[in-house]
Scaffold this motif. Structure first.
Motif, short mmCIF file in Angstrom:
data_model
loop_
_atom_site.label_atom_id
_atom_site.label_comp_id
_atom_site.label_asym_id
_atom_site.label_seq_id
_atom_site.Cartn_x
_atom_site.Cartn_y
_atom_site.Cartn_z
N THR A 1 -28.38 17.67 -4.51
CA THR A 1 -28.40 16.91 -3.25
C THR A 1 -29.18 17.63 -2.16
O THR A 1 -29.62 17.01 -1.20
N PHE A 2 -29.36 18.93 -2.28
CA PHE A 2 -30.14 19.68 -1.30
C PHE A 2 -31.52 19.07 -1.12
O PHE A 2 -32.04 18.97 -0.02
N TRP A 3 -32.14 18.65 -2.21
CA TRP A 3 -33.52 18.16 -2.18
C TRP A 3 -33.62 16.76 -1.58
O TRP A 3 -34.72 16.24 -1.39
N ASN A 4 -32.50 16.11 -1.25
CA ASN A 4 -32.55 14.81 -0.59
C ASN A 4 -33.13 14.91 0.81
O ASN A 4 -33.60 13.93 1.36
N ASP A 5 -33.07 16.09 1.41
CA ASP A 5 -33.66 16.33 2.74
C ASP A 5 -34.95 17.12 2.53
O ASP A 5 -34.94 18.35 2.50
N ALA A 6 -36.04 16.42 2.35
CA ALA A 6 -37.32 17.06 2.01
C ALA A 6 -37.76 18.06 3.07
O ALA A 6 -38.32 19.10 2.74
N ASP A 7 -37.54 17.76 4.35
CA ASP A 7 -37.94 18.69 5.40
C ASP A 7 -37.17 20.00 5.31
O ASP A 7 -37.74 21.08 5.44
N ALA A 8 -35.86 19.91 5.09
CA ALA A 8 -35.04 21.12 4.96
C ALA A 8 -35.46 21.92 3.73
O ALA A 8 -35.53 23.15 3.77
N ALA A 9 -35.75 21.22 2.64
CA ALA A 9 -36.17 21.91 1.42
C ALA A 9 -37.48 22.66 1.63
O ALA A 9 -37.61 23.82 1.23
N ARG A 10 -38.45 22.03 2.28
CA ARG A 10 -39.73 22.69 2.54
C ARG A 10 -39.55 23.89 3.46
O ARG A 10 -40.14 24.95 3.26
N GLU A 11 -38.71 23.74 4.49
CA GLU A 11 -38.48 24.84 5.43
C GLU A 11 -37.82 26.02 4.72
O GLU A 11 -38.20 27.18 4.92
N LEU A 12 -36.85 25.74 3.86
CA LEU A 12 -36.17 26.82 3.14
C LEU A 12 -37.14 27.50 2.18
O LEU A 12 -37.20 28.73 2.11
N GLU A 13 -37.91 26.72 1.45
CA GLU A 13 -38.88 27.31 0.52
C GLU A 13 -39.87 28.20 1.25
O GLU A 13 -40.19 29.30 0.81
N ALA A 14 -40.36 27.75 2.40
CA ALA A 14 -41.35 28.52 3.15
C ALA A 14 -40.75 29.80 3.73
O ALA A 14 -41.42 30.83 3.81
N GLY A 15 -39.47 29.76 4.12
CA GLY A 15 -38.87 30.90 4.79
C GLY A 15 -38.14 31.88 3.91
O GLY A 15 -37.99 33.06 4.25
N VAL A 16 -37.68 31.45 2.73
CA VAL A 16 -36.81 32.30 1.93
C VAL A 16 -37.35 32.56 0.53
O VAL A 16 -37.27 33.66 0.02
N TRP A 17 -37.90 31.56 -0.10
CA TRP A 17 -38.27 31.69 -1.51
C TRP A 17 -39.19 32.88 -1.78
O TRP A 17 -39.04 33.55 -2.78
N GLU A 18 -40.15 33.12 -0.92
CA GLU A 18 -41.09 34.22 -1.17
C GLU A 18 -40.38 35.57 -1.26
O GLU A 18 -40.70 36.40 -2.08
N SER A 19 -39.40 35.78 -0.39
CA SER A 19 -38.72 37.07 -0.39
C SER A 19 -37.53 37.10 -1.34
O SER A 19 -37.09 38.15 -1.76
N GLY A 20 -36.98 35.97 -1.65
CA GLY A 20 -35.81 35.91 -2.54
C GLY A 20 -34.53 36.14 -1.78
O GLY A 20 -33.69 35.27 -1.70
N SER A 21 -34.37 37.30 -1.21
CA SER A 21 -33.16 37.61 -0.44
C SER A 21 -33.23 39.06 0.03
O SER A 21 -34.15 39.79 -0.30
N TYR A 22 -32.22 39.46 0.73
CA TYR A 22 -32.13 40.84 1.21
C TYR A 22 -32.02 41.81 0.06
O TYR A 22 -32.44 42.96 0.16
N VAL A 23 -31.44 41.38 -1.05
CA VAL A 23 -31.16 42.32 -2.14
C VAL A 23 -32.36 42.59 -3.05
O VAL A 23 -32.24 43.34 -4.00
N GLN A 24 -33.50 42.00 -2.76
CA GLN A 24 -34.68 42.30 -3.57
C GLN A 24 -35.04 43.78 -3.41
O GLN A 24 -34.82 44.37 -2.35
#
Length: 93
Positions: free
Chosen positions: A52-75
């Motif tokens: 259901t997360f992907w139902n909001d395309a704008d939120a999904a794009r924003e999250l991908e742009a801001g988080v996916w590249e780094s993965g998380s703090y634990v990288q």
């Protein structure tokens, strides 16, 4: 852009000792391990394609742009060498 800067965060409850909480380095038994793995799986599954997360395309794009590249703090790139040595030392016990 700096992948460590993000507009997303987790708000966690203060698990204070005076409120009955305590910290341990590792899980005690199979039951605790299964509970932890199940929780992590549910957190990750929320972002799988088709959720259901992907139902909001704008939120999904924003999250991908801001988080996916780094993965998380634990990288590993986000940790200093001493942190990695501490973890290795504890796992060697």
């Amino acid at each position: 852009s700096n992948p460590m800067k993000s507009k997303f965060s987790f708000l966690l409850e203060d698990f204070a000792p005076w409120d009955g909480w305590h910290q341990r380095w590792l899980l005690l038994d199979d039951k605790e391990c299964k509970a932890a793995l199940s929780t992590y799986a549910k957190i990750h599954a929320f972002f799988w394609d088709g959720s259901t997360f992907w139902n909001d395309a704008d939120a999904a794009r924003e999250l991908e742009a801001g988080v996916w590249e780094s993965g998380s703090y634990v990288q590993p790139k986000a940790q200093n060498l001493n942190q990695c040595k501490i973890v290795a030392k504890e796992w060697a016990k």
